[in-house]
Scaffold this motif. Sequence first.
Motif, PDB file in Angstrom:
ATOM      1  N   ARG A 306       2.740   6.164 -13.532  1.00  0.00           N
ATOM      2  CA  ARG A 306       4.139   6.525 -13.789  1.00  0.00           C
ATOM      3  C   ARG A 306       4.957   5.297 -14.171  1.00  0.00           C
ATOM      4  NH1 ARG A 306       8.450   7.707  -9.349  1.00  0.00           N
ATOM      5  NH2 ARG A 306       9.584   6.605 -11.010  1.00  0.00           N
ATOM      6  N   ARG A 307       6.171   5.540 -14.693  1.00  0.00           N
ATOM      7  CA  ARG A 307       7.108   4.481 -15.026  1.00  0.00           C
ATOM      8  C   ARG A 307       8.250   4.491 -14.005  1.00  0.00           C
ATOM      9  NH1 ARG A 307       3.167   3.551 -16.994  1.00  0.00           N
ATOM     10  NH2 ARG A 307       2.637   3.291 -19.206  1.00  0.00           N
ATOM     11  N   TYR A 308       9.000   3.401 -13.978  1.00  0.00           N
ATOM     12  CA  TYR A 308      10.010   3.221 -12.938  1.00  0.00           C
ATOM     13  C   TYR A 308      11.377   3.001 -13.550  1.00  0.00           C
ATOM     14  CZ  TYR A 308       5.926   3.091 -10.032  1.00  0.00           C
ATOM     15  OH  TYR A 308       4.746   3.446  -9.411  1.00  0.00           O
ATOM     16  N   ALA A 309      12.419   3.385 -12.802  1.00  0.00           N
ATOM     17  CA  ALA A 309      13.784   3.331 -13.312  1.00  0.00           C
ATOM     18  C   ALA A 309      14.356   1.926 -13.323  1.00  0.00           C
ATOM     19  CB  ALA A 309      14.677   4.245 -12.477  1.00  0.00           C
ATOM     20  N   ALA A 310      13.746   1.010 -12.569  1.00  0.00           N
ATOM     21  CA  ALA A 310      14.245  -0.363 -12.497  1.00  0.00           C
ATOM     22  C   ALA A 310      13.085  -1.273 -12.105  1.00  0.00           C
ATOM     23  CB  ALA A 310      15.371  -0.474 -11.473  1.00  0.00           C
ATOM     24  N   PRO A 311      13.139  -2.542 -12.496  1.00  0.00           N
ATOM     25  CA  PRO A 311      12.091  -3.479 -12.066  1.00  0.00           C
ATOM     26  C   PRO A 311      12.072  -3.603 -10.542  1.00  0.00           C
ATOM     27  CG  PRO A 311      13.397  -4.413 -13.853  1.00  0.00           C
ATOM     28  CD  PRO A 311      14.114  -3.186 -13.389  1.00  0.00           C
ATOM     29  N   VAL A 312      10.888  -3.795  -9.999  1.00  0.00           N
ATOM     30  CA  VAL A 312      10.754  -3.962  -8.555  1.00  0.00           C
ATOM     31  C   VAL A 312       9.523  -4.806  -8.268  1.00  0.00           C
ATOM     32  CG1 VAL A 312       9.363  -1.880  -8.164  1.00  0.00           C
ATOM     33  CG2 VAL A 312      10.837  -2.722  -6.340  1.00  0.00           C
ATOM     34  N   ASP A 313       9.582  -5.577  -7.208  1.00  0.00           N
ATOM     35  CA  ASP A 313       8.447  -6.348  -6.722  1.00  0.00           C
ATOM     36  C   ASP A 313       8.470  -6.219  -5.209  1.00  0.00           C
ATOM     37  OD1 ASP A 313       6.463  -8.116  -6.066  1.00  0.00           O
ATOM     38  OD2 ASP A 313       7.242  -9.800  -7.227  1.00  0.00           O
ATOM     39  N   VAL A 314       7.591  -5.389  -4.652  1.00  0.00           N
ATOM     40  CA  VAL A 314       7.651  -5.049  -3.234  1.00  0.00           C
ATOM     41  C   VAL A 314       6.239  -4.914  -2.673  1.00  0.00           C
ATOM     42  CG1 VAL A 314       7.732  -2.554  -3.698  1.00  0.00           C
ATOM     43  CG2 VAL A 314       8.685  -3.445  -1.558  1.00  0.00           C
ATOM     44  N   VAL A 315       6.078  -5.302  -1.411  1.00  0.00           N
ATOM     45  CA  VAL A 315       4.809  -5.117  -0.710  1.00  0.00           C
ATOM     46  C   VAL A 315       4.940  -3.895   0.196  1.00  0.00           C
ATOM     47  CG1 VAL A 315       3.137  -6.089   0.900  1.00  0.00           C
ATOM     48  CG2 VAL A 315       4.232  -7.561  -0.809  1.00  0.00           C
ATOM     49  N   LEU A 316       4.113  -2.918  -0.052  1.00  0.00           N
ATOM     50  CA  LEU A 316       4.110  -1.672   0.717  1.00  0.00           C
ATOM     51  C   LEU A 316       2.974  -1.706   1.723  1.00  0.00           C
ATOM     52  CD1 LEU A 316       4.475   0.779  -2.323  1.00  0.00           C
ATOM     53  CD2 LEU A 316       6.323  -0.125  -0.891  1.00  0.00           C
ATOM     54  N   ASP A 317       3.283  -1.495   2.980  1.00  0.00           N
ATOM     55  CA  ASP A 317       2.272  -1.412   4.040  1.00  0.00           C
ATOM     56  C   ASP A 317       2.030   0.069   4.306  1.00  0.00           C
ATOM     57  OD1 ASP A 317       0.554  -1.776   6.109  1.00  0.00           O
ATOM     58  OD2 ASP A 317       1.846  -3.110   7.263  1.00  0.00           O
ATOM     59  N   VAL A 318       0.909   0.583   3.820  1.00  0.00           N
ATOM     60  CA  VAL A 318       0.660   2.022   3.735  1.00  0.00           C
ATOM     61  C   VAL A 318      -0.380   2.461   4.761  1.00  0.00           C
ATOM     62  CG1 VAL A 318      -0.065   3.908   2.217  1.00  0.00           C
ATOM     63  CG2 VAL A 318       1.215   1.968   1.277  1.00  0.00           C
ATOM     64  N   THR A 319      -0.089   3.537   5.459  1.00  0.00           N
ATOM     65  CA  THR A 319      -1.079   4.177   6.317  1.00  0.00           C
ATOM     66  C   THR A 319      -1.606   5.426   5.618  1.00  0.00           C
ATOM     67  OG1 THR A 319       0.662   5.423   7.464  1.00  0.00           O
ATOM     68  CG2 THR A 319      -0.055   3.350   8.460  1.00  0.00           C
ATOM     69  N   ASP A 320      -2.885   5.692   5.772  1.00  0.00           N
ATOM     70  CA  ASP A 320      -3.508   6.888   5.208  1.00  0.00           C
ATOM     71  C   ASP A 320      -4.724   7.222   6.064  1.00  0.00           C
ATOM     72  OD1 ASP A 320      -4.685   8.923   3.749  1.00  0.00           O
ATOM     73  OD2 ASP A 320      -4.322   7.983   1.806  1.00  0.00           O
ATOM     74  N   ARG A 321      -4.532   8.122   6.987  1.00  0.00           N
ATOM     75  CA  ARG A 321      -5.597   8.430   7.949  1.00  0.00           C
ATOM     76  C   ARG A 321      -6.714   9.260   7.338  1.00  0.00           C
ATOM     77  NH1 ARG A 321      -0.818   8.341  10.526  1.00  0.00           N
ATOM     78  NH2 ARG A 321      -0.320  10.462   9.871  1.00  0.00           N
ATOM     79  N   PHE A 322      -6.426  10.002   6.268  1.00  0.00           N
ATOM     80  CA  PHE A 322      -7.450  10.898   5.724  1.00  0.00           C
ATOM     81  C   PHE A 322      -8.219  10.278   4.565  1.00  0.00           C
ATOM     82  CE2 PHE A 322      -9.036  14.994   4.003  1.00  0.00           C
ATOM     83  CZ  PHE A 322      -9.545  15.528   5.192  1.00  0.00           C
ATOM     84  N   CYS A 323      -7.585   9.398   3.813  1.00  0.00           N
ATOM     85  CA  CYS A 323      -8.254   8.702   2.706  1.00  0.00           C
ATOM     86  C   CYS A 323      -8.115   7.203   2.947  1.00  0.00           C
ATOM     87  CB  CYS A 323      -7.646   9.102   1.361  1.00  0.00           C
ATOM     88  SG  CYS A 323      -7.907  10.833   0.910  1.00  0.00           S
ATOM     89  N   PRO A 324      -8.993   6.616   3.756  1.00  0.00           N
ATOM     90  CA  PRO A 324      -8.818   5.226   4.193  1.00  0.00           C
ATOM     91  C   PRO A 324      -8.846   4.207   3.070  1.00  0.00           C
ATOM     92  CG  PRO A 324     -10.983   6.073   4.825  1.00  0.00           C
ATOM     93  CD  PRO A 324     -10.197   7.243   4.345  1.00  0.00           C
ATOM     94  N   TRP A 325      -9.367   4.581   1.898  1.00  0.00           N
ATOM     95  CA  TRP A 325      -9.383   3.622   0.779  1.00  0.00           C
ATOM     96  C   TRP A 325      -7.971   3.279   0.297  1.00  0.00           C
ATOM     97  CZ3 TRP A 325     -11.839   8.483   0.328  1.00  0.00           C
ATOM     98  CH2 TRP A 325     -11.123   9.450  -0.377  1.00  0.00           C
ATOM     99  N   ASN A 326      -6.970   4.088   0.678  1.00  0.00           N
ATOM    100  CA  ASN A 326      -5.588   3.795   0.298  1.00  0.00           C
ATOM    101  C   ASN A 326      -4.856   2.937   1.327  1.00  0.00           C
ATOM    102  OD1 ASN A 326      -5.523   5.290  -2.141  1.00  0.00           O
ATOM    103  ND2 ASN A 326      -5.213   7.187  -1.001  1.00  0.00           N
ATOM    104  N   GLU A 327      -5.387   2.828   2.514  1.00  0.00           N
ATOM    105  CA  GLU A 327      -4.667   2.174   3.597  1.00  0.00           C
ATOM    106  C   GLU A 327      -4.621   0.659   3.403  1.00  0.00           C
ATOM    107  OE1 GLU A 327      -4.457   4.185   7.305  1.00  0.00           O
ATOM    108  OE2 GLU A 327      -5.385   2.469   8.300  1.00  0.00           O
ATOM    109  N   GLY A 328      -3.510   0.064   3.812  1.00  0.00           N
ATOM    110  CA  GLY A 328      -3.375  -1.386   3.731  1.00  0.00           C
ATOM    111  C   GLY A 328      -2.102  -1.792   3.013  1.00  0.00           C
ATOM    112  N   ARG A 329      -2.017  -3.073   2.667  1.00  0.00           N
ATOM    113  CA  ARG A 329      -0.822  -3.609   2.012  1.00  0.00           C
ATOM    114  C   ARG A 329      -1.063  -3.724   0.509  1.00  0.00           C
ATOM    115  NH1 ARG A 329      -1.120  -6.724   6.663  1.00  0.00           N
ATOM    116  NH2 ARG A 329      -1.816  -8.602   5.552  1.00  0.00           N
ATOM    117  N   TRP A 330      -0.100  -3.205  -0.250  1.00  0.00           N
ATOM    118  CA  TRP A 330      -0.182  -3.166  -1.706  1.00  0.00           C
ATOM    119  C   TRP A 330       1.090  -3.783  -2.295  1.00  0.00           C
ATOM    120  CZ3 TRP A 330      -4.417  -1.015  -4.229  1.00  0.00           C
ATOM    121  CH2 TRP A 330      -5.297  -0.261  -3.431  1.00  0.00           C
TER     122      TRP A 330
END
Length: 404
Positions: A306-330
């Motif tokens: 997808r595309r975004y409405a404004a520039p951003v640079d952010v670290v997301l700390d994500v939990t995902d109990r059902f699909c562990p390949w997504n879990e972690g910091r992005w």
Amino acid sequence: MGELRTRSLRADEAEAFFDVFSAAFLNDSLKSSGELYGPAFRMEHAHGVFDGDEMIGGAARLEQEITVPGPAQCPVGAVTGVGVAPGNRRRGVLTALMRAQLDALHENGTPIAALFASEAGIYGRFGYAPASFESHLVVPRGAAFLPTAEVDGRRVREVGREQGTEIAQACYSAAAAARTGWLSRSDGSWQARVLDWPAVRSDLSAPRFAVHPDGYVIYRAKRAWTPRGPAYQLHVAELVATTPQAYAALWRYLLDFDLVAEVHWRKAAIDEPVLDMLVDPRAVDRRVVDGLWVRLVDLDRALMTRRYAAPVDVVLDVTDRFCPWNEGRWRLRTDATGSTTAIRTEDAGQLSLDITDLAAAYLGGSALAALARSGRVVEHEPGALVATSRAFATDCAPHCQEGF
């Protein structure tokens, strides 16, 4: 009871699959659902759970594309036909089906999955969240437009099903590519939209097609007579227009129909333009409900599509109990040119959130800042929340006007 097995289904197991679906929804007419849905998906994309030789659960998916903010096209697993046979609840059947589906989508590189939830409390534990909302509208006949509403003067005309489907296919394809939440359609999907099937018809007429040079509406009529005269209802299946003037013309056609008391549309967008065109918007009976539920199967692929409405640079700390390949910091980084990356990082998280929160915000249907006010998103660095929430925002509300 023996050990349960989950596997992909064969083409010759379609009847058993729809029998389970019918039993789960306590609706015998769904046994013939294959007539309606069969052309739209292949059984090898469906999964079944078996107790011995008996199928006790099933779930299928359609392989389509969805328009995401940008606009951009993204492959989506459109999940449908999910059901567990009565007498088999609390055995882990649904969990096994969700596990098999999401693993298969992950393996073939499909970034997101989507569904319409029969019950809102079911799918959150599998990482789905409401990503769009829809309005149930009831508009009275003759409702007046504001003087600013420009109605295209070219005629709206009724055509037969074959011609109407051909016109609608061409118009829909052009409109869907620019509308967040709309799905691509195969020939099978179109058949499911217009098939005159008794379980779909209920007490409504066969589908009718009204076309304009820049749009169309598919609707069904419900007959009703009162001591004061006719009080028919028109039930809109979908209304598509490529210009505001054509949109107004199609609505004017419906609202000025003889014998009709009300126009009903159960899958309108929450920012449907007709609401801002009326002299008396209070005349509309409106109810907002959740619409499309989305699951980010592969977080990085989904965020970079997808595309975004404004520039951003952010670290997301994500939990995902059902699909562990997504879990972690992005680290999500997008610039003014639209170039976007989403990569793993060891840097400290600036926002903590669950995969369901990203799913809710993915199409622009919910704001991350609003989710933070309910405690679902936590900000660790001042300013990160507002910047990220603005980046995910969209100009128009996401909308999916079909069911599957």
